[in-house]
Design a protein around this motif. Sequence first.
Motif, PDB file in Angstrom:
ATOM      1  N   MET A  71       0.859  -1.204   0.000  1.00 34.02           N
ATOM      2  CA  MET A  71       0.000   0.000   0.000  1.00 34.02           C
ATOM      3  C   MET A  71       0.895   1.254   0.000  1.00 34.02           C
ATOM      4  O   MET A  71       1.868   1.326   0.733  1.00 34.02           O
ATOM      5  N   ILE A  72       0.557   2.187  -0.885  1.00 39.93           N
ATOM      6  CA  ILE A  72       1.392   3.380  -1.034  1.00 39.93           C
ATOM      7  C   ILE A  72       1.191   4.326   0.138  1.00 39.93           C
ATOM      8  O   ILE A  72       0.070   4.615   0.535  1.00 39.93           O
ATOM      9  N   SER A  73       2.306   4.761   0.753  1.00 47.29           N
ATOM     10  CA  SER A  73       2.237   5.686   1.872  1.00 47.29           C
ATOM     11  C   SER A  73       1.637   7.010   1.418  1.00 47.29           C
ATOM     12  O   SER A  73       1.837   7.456   0.289  1.00 47.29           O
ATOM     13  N   LYS A  74       0.883   7.655   2.330  1.00 49.97           N
ATOM     14  CA  LYS A  74       0.264   8.940   1.995  1.00 49.97           C
ATOM     15  C   LYS A  74       1.304  10.004   1.701  1.00 49.97           C
ATOM     16  O   LYS A  74       1.049  10.957   0.971  1.00 49.97           O
ATOM     17  N   ARG A  75       2.519   9.824   2.282  1.00 54.76           N
ATOM     18  CA  ARG A  75       3.577  10.805   2.016  1.00 54.76           C
ATOM     19  C   ARG A  75       4.002  10.795   0.557  1.00 54.76           C
ATOM     20  O   ARG A  75       4.485  11.799   0.014  1.00 54.76           O
ATOM     21  N   LEU A  76       3.867   9.627  -0.107  1.00 57.50           N
ATOM     22  CA  LEU A  76       4.306   9.509  -1.497  1.00 57.50           C
ATOM     23  C   LEU A  76       3.210   9.852  -2.500  1.00 57.50           C
ATOM     24  O   LEU A  76       3.491   9.998  -3.691  1.00 57.50           O
TER      25      LEU A  76
END
Length: 253
Positions: free
Chosen positions: A1-6
């Motif tokens: 799952m892609i981090s919200k920071r990215l």
Amino acid sequence: MISKRLEPFLPMVGVLGLLAIWSLATASKWVDPVLLPSPITTFQSFWKGMDGGPLGFDFVKTVYRTAMATLFAAVIAIPLGIVLGSSERLYRSLEFVIDFFRSTPASAMFPLFLVLFGVGDETKISVAAFGAILVILFNVAYGVMNARKTRLLAAKVMGASRLRVLFDVMLLESLPQTFVGLRNGVSLALVIIVVAEMFIGSQDGLGHSVFEAQQLFDMPRMYAAIFAAGALGYALNLLFLVAERSFVHWGGK
């Protein structure tokens, strides 16, 4: 799952992918490097043209014409769209004319506008405004017609006048659709302006820069001008998107 920071960097995936394919195609000579120069060569030409070169001047001229065309289109289309949208019978009576001209390529109207305004900025701006007006008008009218019935009924039950319902309910309810129309309108205006600069006796502008570079077989400069036009279109769309999120925070709620 892609981090919200990215997540803010997700749009860069497509850009990097495009640059990788472009670099690979030119380095492996899948295409003739003379016809398609490398990204580095193209961006060097872009930087040289924008940093005191003719491309910067052409860029400003295209921005000016697109902004003027969009401004004229918005000033005419938004009030007209509100009036037409507030009366479904009035809109239906003009629907054929609106859809007919909306379906007609604006470039086909060049000869008519040339007869009316001659060769000059007036023709380019008026044709682009004409194309944008129909797109904005259509969206504003449908935004007003599709205003949520519950809010309209609530306003009427509370005794609001017809004029107050129009401005305080219908107009606000139509704003999300109005911004969709403005985003589509400015994109269409830019396309028409660039085409007009290429073929209607223009001495400046990004369309003229693309056409002149192609005639001189200056491929890096041609692709630099195309990149500048694409970047301008993306920036204009982003500008209206930011404005929409700032002013229409209630959209969809």
